[in-house]
Design a protein around this motif. Structure first.
Motif, short mmCIF file in Angstrom:
data_model
loop_
_atom_site.label_atom_id
_atom_site.label_comp_id
_atom_site.label_asym_id
_atom_site.label_seq_id
_atom_site.Cartn_x
_atom_site.Cartn_y
_atom_site.Cartn_z
N CYS A 110 11.66 -18.23 -0.43
CA CYS A 110 11.31 -19.46 -1.14
C CYS A 110 11.92 -20.90 -0.75
CB CYS A 110 11.64 -19.28 -2.70
SG CYS A 110 10.86 -18.13 -3.57
N SER A 111 12.90 -20.77 -0.14
CA SER A 111 13.32 -22.03 0.51
C SER A 111 12.58 -22.18 1.95
CB SER A 111 14.84 -21.98 0.92
OG SER A 111 15.20 -20.80 1.75
N MET A 112 12.21 -21.36 2.64
CA MET A 112 11.32 -21.55 3.70
C MET A 112 10.02 -22.17 3.60
SD MET A 112 12.39 -18.15 5.77
CE MET A 112 11.35 -18.43 7.25
N ALA A 113 9.29 -21.55 2.44
CA ALA A 113 7.95 -22.01 2.10
C ALA A 113 8.13 -23.32 1.46
CB ALA A 113 7.44 -20.81 0.83
N ALA A 114 9.15 -23.67 0.63
CA ALA A 114 9.51 -24.93 0.05
C ALA A 114 9.72 -25.99 1.16
CB ALA A 114 10.69 -25.07 -0.90
N TYR A 115 10.10 -25.51 2.33
CA TYR A 115 10.58 -26.55 3.17
C TYR A 115 9.31 -26.78 4.09
CZ TYR A 115 12.07 -28.28 7.92
OH TYR A 115 11.97 -28.91 9.08
N ALA A 116 8.49 -25.74 4.13
CA ALA A 116 7.04 -26.02 4.81
C ALA A 116 6.32 -26.86 4.00
CB ALA A 116 6.35 -24.74 5.14
N PHE A 117 6.27 -26.76 2.57
CA PHE A 117 5.18 -27.60 1.77
C PHE A 117 5.86 -29.05 1.79
CE2 PHE A 117 3.88 -23.35 -0.19
CZ PHE A 117 2.42 -23.44 0.19
N ALA A 118 7.30 -29.30 1.77
CA ALA A 118 7.66 -30.51 1.59
C ALA A 118 7.67 -31.41 2.71
CB ALA A 118 9.09 -30.26 0.93
N PHE A 122 0.48 -29.49 7.45
CA PHE A 122 -0.56 -28.61 8.12
C PHE A 122 -1.83 -28.63 7.27
CE2 PHE A 122 2.16 -26.13 5.40
CZ PHE A 122 1.43 -25.35 4.58
N PRO A 123 -2.97 -28.38 7.75
CA PRO A 123 -3.98 -28.25 7.18
C PRO A 123 -4.09 -27.28 5.99
CG PRO A 123 -4.53 -28.30 9.68
CD PRO A 123 -3.31 -28.14 9.26
N GLY A 124 -4.73 -27.89 4.72
CA GLY A 124 -4.77 -27.08 3.79
C GLY A 124 -3.49 -26.80 3.03
N SER A 125 -2.44 -27.52 3.35
CA SER A 125 -1.16 -27.22 2.74
C SER A 125 -1.07 -27.50 1.09
CB SER A 125 0.03 -28.27 3.26
OG SER A 125 -0.32 -29.62 3.37
N ARG A 126 -1.84 -28.71 0.82
CA ARG A 126 -1.97 -29.25 -0.69
C ARG A 126 -2.90 -27.94 -1.61
NH1 ARG A 126 -1.04 -33.49 -3.53
NH2 ARG A 126 -2.13 -33.96 -5.22
N VAL A 127 -3.77 -27.59 -0.81
CA VAL A 127 -4.56 -26.56 -1.67
C VAL A 127 -3.75 -25.42 -1.88
CG1 VAL A 127 -6.75 -25.38 -1.65
CG2 VAL A 127 -6.83 -27.61 -0.81
N LEU A 128 -3.18 -24.78 -0.59
CA LEU A 128 -2.16 -23.65 -0.83
C LEU A 128 -1.41 -23.73 -1.68
CD1 LEU A 128 -1.91 -20.75 0.25
CD2 LEU A 128 -0.30 -21.96 2.24
N PHE A 129 -0.48 -24.85 -1.91
CA PHE A 129 0.63 -25.03 -3.00
C PHE A 129 0.03 -25.06 -4.30
CE2 PHE A 129 3.23 -28.07 -5.30
CZ PHE A 129 4.43 -27.39 -5.24
N ILE A 130 -1.05 -25.48 -4.47
CA ILE A 130 -1.87 -25.72 -5.85
C ILE A 130 -1.95 -24.07 -6.25
CG2 ILE A 130 -3.76 -26.40 -7.11
CD1 ILE A 130 -3.86 -29.02 -5.67
N GLY A 131 -2.41 -23.43 -5.15
CA GLY A 131 -2.78 -22.05 -5.45
C GLY A 131 -1.38 -21.22 -5.87
#
Length: 297
Positions: A110-118, A122-131
């Motif tokens: 979760c910390s790795m994914a949170a760091y990537a989203f924050a 990268f393309p599609g990051s917002r859509v993937l986070f909403i998912g």
């Protein structure tokens, strides 16, 4: 200037008692607030107090009318009987090692994914986070049958892997909580590290993780409580009693016609001790992690 005895000027006032500041005054609203909080805490703690006291009562005292709060006499044998009636030692070990592996893995992923989203664009990051957030709206019961079919196909039914692997890989709440905390870290710190030649992995390990320690502690406690109290997945996937976790083993005290409530209350009281101990020692980190989540630098 006229002087009185002791060389103290007559026009100088003698020091008196210090007046309380405005913040330290007991205002009626503050008193009412504290009274309401005390009453609310008593109401919240009432069921737990009743459970703990009922674990030391006889069967007749539990169903006495009017209710008997204080056991008379204290039936201490309920604790030892509950531990000997079922393999509690094995169930405790199963719950501890499952909780430890799941919490450790979720903190890492979760910390790795949170760091990537924050911090990583990268393309599609917002859509993937909403998912990711959308999965929080889907009840676990909806995905339980497909998950069971997958576990059965792999051959993991009646194995701890059916509980470990799905919980170790994904936790949308943890990603959301840690992302909000990481977004509050000033980007100048990362820019300075990049100018010094640091790569994203170095920034994540040496800068991000130390700064989000309160949020990691808070999420770790929430994750531990969730997996420790997990009942539905062990109930569906496990059939061998040697694989039972504590919540599932407690359910075996409830019979079809008669339930041994004193032993069940004793076992339930013993089962919450690890959660209480962890919360007492980590409550400062929990409060700090929640309070600082989303605060901008």
């Amino acid at each position: 200037m006229k002087m009185e005895e002791g060389n103290i000027p007559l026009n100088q006032k003698k020091p008196g008692k210090l007046k309380p500041t405005q913040g330290s005054q007991l205002r009626p609203s503050r008193i009412a607030l504290h009274i309401a909080l005390i009453i609310g805490s008593i109401i919240m703690a009432g069921p737990f107090i009743w459970m703990a006291l009922s674990s030391l009562k006889s069967f007749e005292q539990i169903f006495a009318v009017p209710p008997v709060w204080i056991p008379d006499p204290f039936v201490w044998s309920n604790i030892t009987d509950s531990l000997s009636a079922m393999p509690f030692g094995r169930a405790y070990f199963n719950s501890f090692y499952i909780s430890f592996l799941v919490v450790t893995s979720q903190i890492l992923t979760c910390s790795m994914a949170a760091y990537a989203f924050a911090k990583i664009k990268f393309p599609g990051s917002r859509v993937l986070f909403i998912g990711f957030l959308a999965t929080m709206m889907v009840p676990m019961q909806v995905t339980l049958i497909p998950l069971y079919l997958i576990m059965d196909y792999i051959g993991w039914v009646n194995s701890h892997l059916s509980i470990l692997v799905p919980n170790m890989l994904f936790n949308a709440f943890g990603v959301f909580l840690l992302r909000q905390f990481i977004m509050g870290i000033p980007k100048e710190m990362e820019e300075a590290a990049v100018m010094d030649g640091a790569n994203p992995l170095f920034i994540y390990v040496k800068i991000i993780l130390p700064l989000i320690r309160p949020a990691l502690a808070a999420f770790g406690i929430f994750s531990f409580i969730g997996i420790w109290n997990n009942f539905i997945q062990p109930l569906v996937f496990l059939s061998d009693q040697s694989l039972y976790t504590v919540p599932l083993l407690l359910a075996t005290f409830k019979g079809l016609y008669v339930t041994n409530w004193p032993l069940m209350m004793a076992g339930a009281t013993i089962s919450v001790i690890p959660v209480l101990v962890i919360y007492v020692f980590a409550q400062r980190q929990i409060i700090e992690g929640i309070a600082l989540t989303g605060v901008k630098g």
